[in-house]
Design an enzyme around this catalytic site. Sequence first.
Site, PDB file in Angstrom:
ATOM      1  N   HIS A 109      -1.561 -12.068  -3.280  1.00 13.07           N
ATOM      2  CA  HIS A 109      -1.958 -13.216  -4.251  1.00 13.07           C
ATOM      3  C   HIS A 109      -0.887 -13.691  -4.986  1.00 13.07           C
ATOM      4  O   HIS A 109      -1.169 -14.911  -5.495  1.00 13.07           O
ATOM      5  CB  HIS A 109      -3.035 -12.379  -5.063  1.00 13.07           C
ATOM      6  CG  HIS A 109      -2.711 -11.453  -6.161  1.00 13.07           C
ATOM      7  ND1 HIS A 109      -2.687 -10.102  -6.117  1.00 13.07           N
ATOM      8  CD2 HIS A 109      -1.892 -11.798  -7.274  1.00 13.07           C
ATOM      9  CE1 HIS A 109      -1.911  -9.474  -7.078  1.00 13.07           C
ATOM     10  NE2 HIS A 109      -1.450 -10.781  -8.045  1.00 13.07           N
ATOM     11  N   ASP A 139      -3.908  -6.991   0.250  1.00 12.50           N
ATOM     12  CA  ASP A 139      -3.092  -7.704  -0.911  1.00 12.50           C
ATOM     13  C   ASP A 139      -1.477  -7.499  -0.498  1.00 12.50           C
ATOM     14  O   ASP A 139      -0.870  -7.347  -1.652  1.00 12.50           O
ATOM     15  CB  ASP A 139      -3.840  -7.375  -2.276  1.00 12.50           C
ATOM     16  CG  ASP A 139      -3.332  -8.681  -3.244  1.00 12.50           C
ATOM     17  OD1 ASP A 139      -2.795  -9.808  -2.587  1.00 12.50           O
ATOM     18  OD2 ASP A 139      -3.541  -8.236  -4.412  1.00 12.50           O
ATOM     19  N   SER A 213       2.654  -7.899 -10.900  1.00 12.82           N
ATOM     20  CA  SER A 213       2.030  -8.022  -9.540  1.00 12.82           C
ATOM     21  C   SER A 213       3.168  -7.902  -8.362  1.00 12.82           C
ATOM     22  O   SER A 213       4.177  -8.834  -8.407  1.00 12.82           O
ATOM     23  CB  SER A 213       0.904  -8.887  -9.348  1.00 12.82           C
ATOM     24  OG  SER A 213       0.014  -8.818 -10.161  1.00 12.82           O
TER      25      SER A 213
END
Length: 482
Positions: A109, A139, A213
């Site tokens: 992402h 992901d 992230s």
Amino acid sequence: MRAKGLTNAIAGAACAAALAAAPLAAQARQVPDSFAPVAKDLMPAVVNISTTQTVEGETGPLGQLPPGHPLREFFEQFQGQQGQQKRELHSLGSGFIVDEDGYVVTNHHVIRKADKVTVVLDDDTKLDAEIVGTDPKTDLAVLKVKTDRELPSVNWGNSRKAEIGDWVLAIGNPFGLGGSVTAGIVSARGRDINAGPYSRFIQTDTAINRGNSGGPLFNLDGKVIGVNTAILSPNGGSVGVGFALPARVAQPIVSELREDGEVTRGWLGVTVQPVTDDLAAGLDLPEDKGALVGNAAKGGPAAEAGLKQGDVIVSLGGKPVEDAGQLAWLVSQRDPGDEVELKLWRDGKKMAKTVKLGELSDQKMARAAPGQQDKAGNIVAKALGLQLAPAKPQVLEQFDLPSGIEGAVVARVARGGPAASRGIRPGDVITQIGRRAVDSPKDVRQLIAKGAEEGADGVVLLVQRGNKSQFVSVPLAKPETG
């Protein structure tokens, strides 16, 4: 004096007991003197990820108005083509180098839809990155940068050995601030946050924020045991609930992306659901473990091997299947074409089936074959809180159901009734009760009446909604007595 001496003796004994217990307590509370040595070695291998995406969109007041708004025509008249402009969107994330040749791991992402990806090293060197491959289901993404020098890298650790209470470090790029180190503990393992069928996360109270992230979660040996992926937060900031994809999941995915640029997974061709206590009792299962088959895709591997709705898979390839999530994970670790033995419960009997797995693709969706199914009696309304209708053309048209469906169509659901409490809604189609297929609402009435006579507390319905079917355990409302 004797009382005072006795008091002193008791106090002394308590003190001795406390001292005896002190080493154990101190060991339990032991904190490293400093995380600096570990952080110093690791930070050069952690990178910042910067992405740029060019989009076309409406600007000014026009961009704030939804389609059909009465003022759109006014602004379109005066803005004309000036309302459509290209603009750049920027985002930031983190990553880490897993090979001195320049392979970088991050989240999918972080780089999704990016036109340009830049990797910023610890010394502020900026390198253009190529996207080697991505796996949206976990992901994960792998990037490659080119440079004349050897890059520092980190190694994978064994996430299976991470225990609740272990110290961990997160290094990343929160809010675009650059390399930042935070410390905490493992709060939980195997956490399901509905982020996909293959992911059970490590939960940590280590501060993880926007921009972290894709960054690594380290143990105190300096090994990567997780990829920081998500946070649970009401305000977008860290509240001490962060989630990292375990290394045991990430490492093989990263290896496959490096080699092939994509991930191929085995495909069983079923949709499954957990086995609850109520479902286990309703289906006469010996325990509430396994994966309950709701659908077997027509022509899929499972259907070809003879699996049916209502089967409960309890092992695959000799490995136990505790729940639906574990089945998905075990299948995903197999290659297309592999033959695996499934052990399952059917009609109270244990049996084995050998299945040749297919290849999973986004286009392959398990579709349940419709069951078979006039007007149910009053007992259904009282016991389940439902009104049923036959699957006649006018009924199917009323509920926007495809022609050819057979079954007992749920026409009304009583508010607060047993069926409503389990999420059943108008337009659902009941195709099975327990292990018995139903051909009509009349069959539903008869089976419910039989269950009530036998003193059953509830029934298990197979409910079809759209292209999916699901077993639902519904309690039976007891008749009022007075």
